[in-house]
Motif scaffolding. Structure first.
Motif, short mmCIF file in Angstrom:
data_model
loop_
_atom_site.label_atom_id
_atom_site.label_comp_id
_atom_site.label_asym_id
_atom_site.label_seq_id
_atom_site.Cartn_x
_atom_site.Cartn_y
_atom_site.Cartn_z
N SER A 43 -0.82 -3.65 6.49
CA SER A 43 -0.92 -2.20 6.64
C SER A 43 -0.85 -1.57 5.25
CB SER A 43 0.22 -1.65 7.50
OG SER A 43 0.21 -0.24 7.49
N THR A 44 -1.84 -0.73 4.97
CA THR A 44 -1.87 -0.01 3.69
C THR A 44 -1.51 1.45 3.88
OG1 THR A 44 -4.25 0.39 3.95
CG2 THR A 44 -3.59 -1.58 2.72
N THR A 45 -0.90 1.78 5.01
CA THR A 45 -0.54 3.16 5.32
C THR A 45 0.33 3.79 4.24
OG1 THR A 45 -0.63 2.58 7.66
CG2 THR A 45 0.46 4.65 7.09
N ASN A 46 1.27 3.02 3.69
CA ASN A 46 2.20 3.55 2.69
C ASN A 46 1.85 3.12 1.27
OD1 ASN A 46 3.95 4.95 4.50
ND2 ASN A 46 4.73 2.97 5.17
N LEU A 47 0.61 2.69 1.04
CA LEU A 47 0.23 2.22 -0.28
C LEU A 47 0.34 3.32 -1.34
CD1 LEU A 47 -0.67 -0.22 -1.87
CD2 LEU A 47 -3.05 0.40 -1.39
N ALA A 48 0.08 4.56 -0.95
CA ALA A 48 0.22 5.68 -1.90
C ALA A 48 1.66 5.81 -2.40
CB ALA A 48 -0.24 6.98 -1.25
N ASN A 49 2.62 5.34 -1.59
CA ASN A 49 4.04 5.34 -1.98
C ASN A 49 4.44 4.02 -2.65
OD1 ASN A 49 4.35 7.89 -0.81
ND2 ASN A 49 4.77 6.99 1.19
N GLY A 50 3.46 3.14 -2.90
CA GLY A 50 3.74 1.88 -3.57
C GLY A 50 4.22 0.78 -2.65
N LEU A 51 3.99 0.91 -1.31
CA LEU A 51 4.46 -0.10 -0.36
C LEU A 51 3.28 -0.69 0.41
CD1 LEU A 51 6.90 -1.50 0.99
CD2 LEU A 51 6.90 0.35 2.65
N TYR A 52 3.15 -2.00 0.33
CA TYR A 52 2.12 -2.76 1.06
C TYR A 52 2.86 -3.57 2.10
CZ TYR A 52 -2.11 -5.64 1.52
OH TYR A 52 -3.23 -6.28 1.98
N GLU A 53 2.50 -3.42 3.36
CA GLU A 53 3.25 -4.06 4.44
C GLU A 53 2.47 -5.21 5.07
OE1 GLU A 53 5.62 -0.53 6.49
OE2 GLU A 53 3.57 0.04 5.93
N VAL A 54 3.16 -6.33 5.25
CA VAL A 54 2.58 -7.52 5.86
C VAL A 54 3.47 -7.94 7.02
CG1 VAL A 54 1.91 -9.92 5.49
CG2 VAL A 54 1.64 -8.27 3.64
N THR A 55 2.86 -8.23 8.16
CA THR A 55 3.59 -8.78 9.30
C THR A 55 3.06 -10.17 9.57
OG1 THR A 55 3.85 -6.57 10.26
CG2 THR A 55 4.19 -8.44 11.73
#
Length: 142
Positions: A43-55
């Protein structure tokens, strides 16, 4: 030992004038031998905040031997180029699994059922990433 909590390692390959390439290695310890690595989502939803999420997905296969031995489940993922704002960020890894509701995987009507469970999570900073270097090719020396 805490089960279903991922141990996360991150490697980065620098590219000139392009976003860095990232490789993720996740080891999740499970309490039984019938667990295996399945898939993953990002999920790149929070990429603008510097967070890349992987499940990462872990499955339980009841046709495999089911012994109470600690079993490492490994995901090695090529995340590709990630354009973090400012060049640095965080990668958060969560564990999710589909587990059959019964030992034989069937309900009274004979249809298998599963329930989704979430496990632990771990976060790694890109500043902690191991640098992965490319081998020097003969053609690049000319």
């Amino acid at each position: 030992m805490k089960f279903f909590k991922p141990v996360v390692q991150l490697a980065r390959e620098h590219q000139i004038d392009q976003p860095d390439l990232y490789f993720l290695h996740v080891v999740t310890f499970c309490p039984r031998t019938c667990y295996y690595a399945s898939n993953y989502t990002v999920s790149t939803t929070n990429l603008a905040n510097g967070l890349y999420e992987v499940t990462v997905k872990i499955m339980q296969d009841l046709t495999r031997p089911d012994m109470e031995y600690i079993t490492p489940v490994v995901h090695t993922i090529d995340l590709g180029p990630i354009a973090f704002p400012g060049g640095e960020g965080w990668i958060q890894v969560s564990v999710e699994g589909d587990v059959p509701n019964t030992r034989n995987g069937a309900t009274r009507d004979g249809n298998p059922t599963t329930k989704t469970k979430t496990g632990g999570s771990g976060t790694v900073s890109t500043t902690d990433a191991d640098d992965k270097s490319r081998p020097i090719l003969e053609s690049s020396l000319v």
